[in-house]
Design a protein around this motif. Structure first.
Motif, PDB file in Angstrom:
ATOM      1  N   ASP A 276       0.832  -1.204   0.000  1.00 45.82           N
ATOM      2  CA  ASP A 276       0.000   0.000   0.000  1.00 45.82           C
ATOM      3  C   ASP A 276       0.864   1.251   0.000  1.00 45.82           C
ATOM      4  OD1 ASP A 276      -2.380   1.448  -0.011  1.00 45.82           O
ATOM      5  OD2 ASP A 276      -2.455   1.573   2.179  1.00 45.82           O
ATOM      6  N   ALA A 277       1.782   1.309  -0.966  1.00 45.94           N
ATOM      7  CA  ALA A 277       2.771   2.391  -0.959  1.00 45.94           C
ATOM      8  C   ALA A 277       3.035   2.927  -2.355  1.00 45.94           C
ATOM      9  CB  ALA A 277       4.080   1.907  -0.338  1.00 45.94           C
ATOM     10  N   VAL A 278       3.550   4.147  -2.371  1.00 48.85           N
ATOM     11  CA  VAL A 278       4.029   4.820  -3.574  1.00 48.85           C
ATOM     12  C   VAL A 278       5.424   5.347  -3.267  1.00 48.85           C
ATOM     13  CG1 VAL A 278       3.778   6.950  -4.919  1.00 48.85           C
ATOM     14  CG2 VAL A 278       1.791   5.469  -4.544  1.00 48.85           C
ATOM     15  N   VAL A 279       6.347   5.151  -4.186  1.00 52.63           N
ATOM     16  CA  VAL A 279       7.690   5.710  -4.050  1.00 52.63           C
ATOM     17  C   VAL A 279       7.992   6.520  -5.304  1.00 52.63           C
ATOM     18  CG1 VAL A 279      10.159   5.245  -3.811  1.00 52.63           C
ATOM     19  CG2 VAL A 279       8.495   3.789  -2.627  1.00 52.63           C
ATOM     20  N   VAL A 280       8.339   7.790  -5.120  1.00 49.49           N
ATOM     21  CA  VAL A 280       8.768   8.648  -6.225  1.00 49.49           C
ATOM     22  C   VAL A 280      10.250   8.924  -6.045  1.00 49.49           C
ATOM     23  CG1 VAL A 280       8.537  10.912  -7.328  1.00 49.49           C
ATOM     24  CG2 VAL A 280       6.498   9.721  -6.468  1.00 49.49           C
ATOM     25  N   THR A 281      11.011   8.681  -7.084  1.00 47.23           N
ATOM     26  CA  THR A 281      12.439   8.976  -7.035  1.00 47.23           C
ATOM     27  C   THR A 281      12.855   9.566  -8.373  1.00 47.23           C
ATOM     28  OG1 THR A 281      14.666   8.018  -6.790  1.00 47.23           O
ATOM     29  CG2 THR A 281      12.956   6.545  -7.596  1.00 47.23           C
ATOM     30  N   THR A 282      13.502  10.739  -8.324  1.00 50.88           N
ATOM     31  CA  THR A 282      13.999  11.381  -9.536  1.00 50.88           C
ATOM     32  C   THR A 282      15.509  11.480  -9.429  1.00 50.88           C
ATOM     33  OG1 THR A 282      13.746  13.632  -8.670  1.00 50.88           O
ATOM     34  CG2 THR A 282      11.851  12.672  -9.805  1.00 50.88           C
ATOM     35  N   ASN A 283      16.198  11.203 -10.523  1.00 53.91           N
ATOM     36  CA  ASN A 283      17.648  11.047 -10.530  1.00 53.91           C
ATOM     37  C   ASN A 283      18.215  11.515 -11.862  1.00 53.91           C
ATOM     38  OD1 ASN A 283      17.759   8.960  -8.054  1.00 53.91           O
ATOM     39  ND2 ASN A 283      16.127   8.313  -9.428  1.00 53.91           N
ATOM     40  N   GLU A 284      19.524  11.432 -11.985  1.00 48.88           N
ATOM     41  CA  GLU A 284      20.188  11.600 -13.274  1.00 48.88           C
ATOM     42  C   GLU A 284      21.169  10.457 -13.438  1.00 48.88           C
ATOM     43  OE1 GLU A 284      22.669  14.871 -15.946  1.00 48.88           O
ATOM     44  OE2 GLU A 284      22.830  14.902 -13.776  1.00 48.88           O
ATOM     45  N   VAL A 285      20.653   9.370 -13.982  1.00 49.72           N
ATOM     46  CA  VAL A 285      21.444   8.159 -14.160  1.00 49.72           C
ATOM     47  C   VAL A 285      21.479   7.826 -15.643  1.00 49.72           C
ATOM     48  CG1 VAL A 285      19.464   6.613 -13.813  1.00 49.72           C
ATOM     49  CG2 VAL A 285      21.768   5.779 -13.337  1.00 49.72           C
ATOM     50  N   GLY A 286      22.535   7.155 -16.086  1.00 48.27           N
ATOM     51  CA  GLY A 286      22.691   6.833 -17.488  1.00 48.27           C
ATOM     52  C   GLY A 286      21.583   5.947 -18.033  1.00 48.27           C
ATOM     53  N   GLU A 287      21.511   5.901 -19.369  1.00 44.61           N
ATOM     54  CA  GLU A 287      20.489   5.116 -20.049  1.00 44.61           C
ATOM     55  C   GLU A 287      21.024   3.778 -20.553  1.00 44.61           C
ATOM     56  OE1 GLU A 287      16.851   5.980 -21.077  1.00 44.61           O
ATOM     57  OE2 GLU A 287      17.444   6.565 -19.064  1.00 44.61           O
ATOM     58  N   GLY A 288      22.239   3.391 -20.136  1.00 39.42           N
ATOM     59  CA  GLY A 288      22.789   2.122 -20.576  1.00 39.42           C
ATOM     60  C   GLY A 288      22.125   0.943 -19.894  1.00 39.42           C
TER      61      GLY A 288
END
Length: 454
Positions: A279-291
């Motif tokens: 019963d959860a939501v996690v939002v995470t924003t990052n700058e990680v590669g697309e490899g």
């Protein structure tokens, strides 16, 4: 003092080098933890790349529920002006349902080469090219990630409802949820891109994801249609897994199926995870590669650290805890200026009371030759933020700099996006290096966004 699971997770993200910007955890309908990395700020809506697709999908669901068109209607029927003599029988059979599931039948090879390779801002001619390309695969069966397919849905909504997806989502969803300002980049005809371009605060992504977890109901009121809610979160096609194991578990209606629940998923690590089992939501924003495997790292950290704690129940700590991205080390010299040229960009840096004033002048020639200029404040041992107007749009940039011997070094975090870059200006050479190159080939100026709407 025992370290909280939020800090353990934040430390793991930092150690993994994914350049985290926001981490918001909700459980049982409430925020139970917030971490933010300054200079990213809740006051600046940020580009969430393909998380935009799920908002587009919801707008399609609302339009269908209101009777504007149906899931089994074909794109050829809905956009007759986009059909040409090149529109073949397979292309004419593609339905709204197929495109929602990334199963138009176009192959990855077709989508990575002209005329469907997305190299410029799409327009009405692009729609003709899309429907004029006969799919090599089977609509409704064969998966291939198709940005232009989602864009076609945005155009269908505009044509058959009289309003665009941004208006629908704002009026029917974001305003009732109490969300703040946002903006959406538009195509050459003024229609929201749909597949990307949404700039929205991470808190508001969390509110939207909570609505999805709550079956489209907010405060006892249904905001999202039941049929769409039930269908958007289940696997409709098998997916290719090219980005990592979590991308091989199937695709819904503009959502990815996860090993735990499902998710909104944007380039460079923009995620909203809907996890019904806890019963959860996690939002995470990052700058990680697309490899391959790069973004998988972010998800694995969530599964390894947060998920077990959510299973037991996290002790709420809703107040935001702010960490700061390291500033540039170096000295300040009140009498020293420098300038440099790289490609078509001319940069001038001069000292001022708060640090430095940077003038960035560039000639953009991707579609047409355009002279563009920015004035950016650069802080010494701190981040200074500039809201830079560029034509009808803007960029939000936080910058820090310093002299390192004979080289001036500045980091520019474009906080209205996930991206950051480093400029080095020496007497004989100037370099501009992105942490992760933006998807738009125009680079910095491809990150310009419309002014936020309330």
């Amino acid at each position: 003092m025992t370290e909280s699971v939020l800090d353990i997770t934040a430390n793991a993200l930092e150690k993994a080098g994914v350049h985290p910007h926001r981490l918001i955890v909700r459980q049982h309908g409430h925020v139970v933890g917030r971490r933010r990395w300054a200079p990213w700020s809740s006051e600046v809506a940020s580009l969430v790349y393909s998380c935009s697709k799920t908002f587009t999908s919801a707008a399609v669901g609302i339009a269908v529920d209101r009777g504007a068109f149906g899931y089994d209607d074909t794109l050829a029927e809905l956009l007759p002006a986009s059909c040409t003599e090149q529109t073949g029988p397979v292309a004419r059979s593609i339905t709204v349902r197929d495109v929602l599931a990334m199963a138009s039948g176009h192959s990855p090879e077709q989508l990575s080469q002209p005329p469907l390779a997305l190299s410029r801002i799409p327009n009405a001619q692009t729609a003709k090219l899309w429907l004029g390309t006969e799919p090599a695969g089977r609509p409704g069966v064969d998966f291939a990630y198709n940005n232009l397919g989602t864009w076609m849905l945005s155009r269908i909504v505009r044509r058959h409802t009289g309003v665009d997806i941004d208006t629908i989502i704002t009026r029917e969803v974001l305003e009732p949820l109490g969300c703040g300002p946002h903006s959406w980049v538009r195509d050459a005809d003024g229609i929201p891109l749909g597949f990307s371009g949404l700039h929205i605060d991470a808190e508001d992504i969390g509110r939207f994801a909570q609505l999805l977890l709550d079956n489209g109901i907010h405060d006892g009121r249904r905001l999202l249609p039941r049929e769409w809610v039930e269908q958007h979160r289940v696997k409709h096609v098998e997916s290719d897994g090219l980005t990592g194991p979590e991308w091989g578990l199937g695709y819904g209606w503009q959502t990815w199926i996860s090993s735990h629940g499902y998710r909104l998923d944007g380039a460079f690590g923009q995620f909203a995870l809907i996890i019904p089992e806890v019963d959860a939501v996690v939002v995470t924003t990052n700058e990680v590669g697309e490899g391959p495997g790069d973004k998988q790292t972010v998800l694995q950290i969530i599964w390894d650290h947060l998920l077990p704690a959510l299973s037991e129940g996290i002790t709420p700590e809703p107040e935001e805890v702010v960490r700061t991205v390291p500033t540039v080390s170096g000295t300040f010299d009140s009498a020293r200026s420098i300038q440099g040229i790289v490609d078509d960009t001319h940069i001038i840096v001069a000292p001022c009371a708060d640090g430095w004033a940077m003038s960035w002048r560039s000639t953009q020639s991707h579609d047409e030759t355009v002279e563009t200029s920015l004035d950016v404040a650069i802080g010494h041992n701190r981040w200074l933020t500039s809201h830079c107007r560029v034509g009808d749009g803007s960029l939000d940039i936080a910058a820090s700099g310093g002299w390192q011997a004979n080289t001036f070094v500045a980091k520019l975090n474009i906080i209205s996006s996930p991206h950051g870059l480093t400029i080095q200006i020496a007497p004989n050479a100037t370099t501009i290096r992105w942490n992760c190159d933006p998807l738009d080939p125009r680079g910095l100026f491809g990150l310009i966004h419309p002014e936020p709407r309330q």
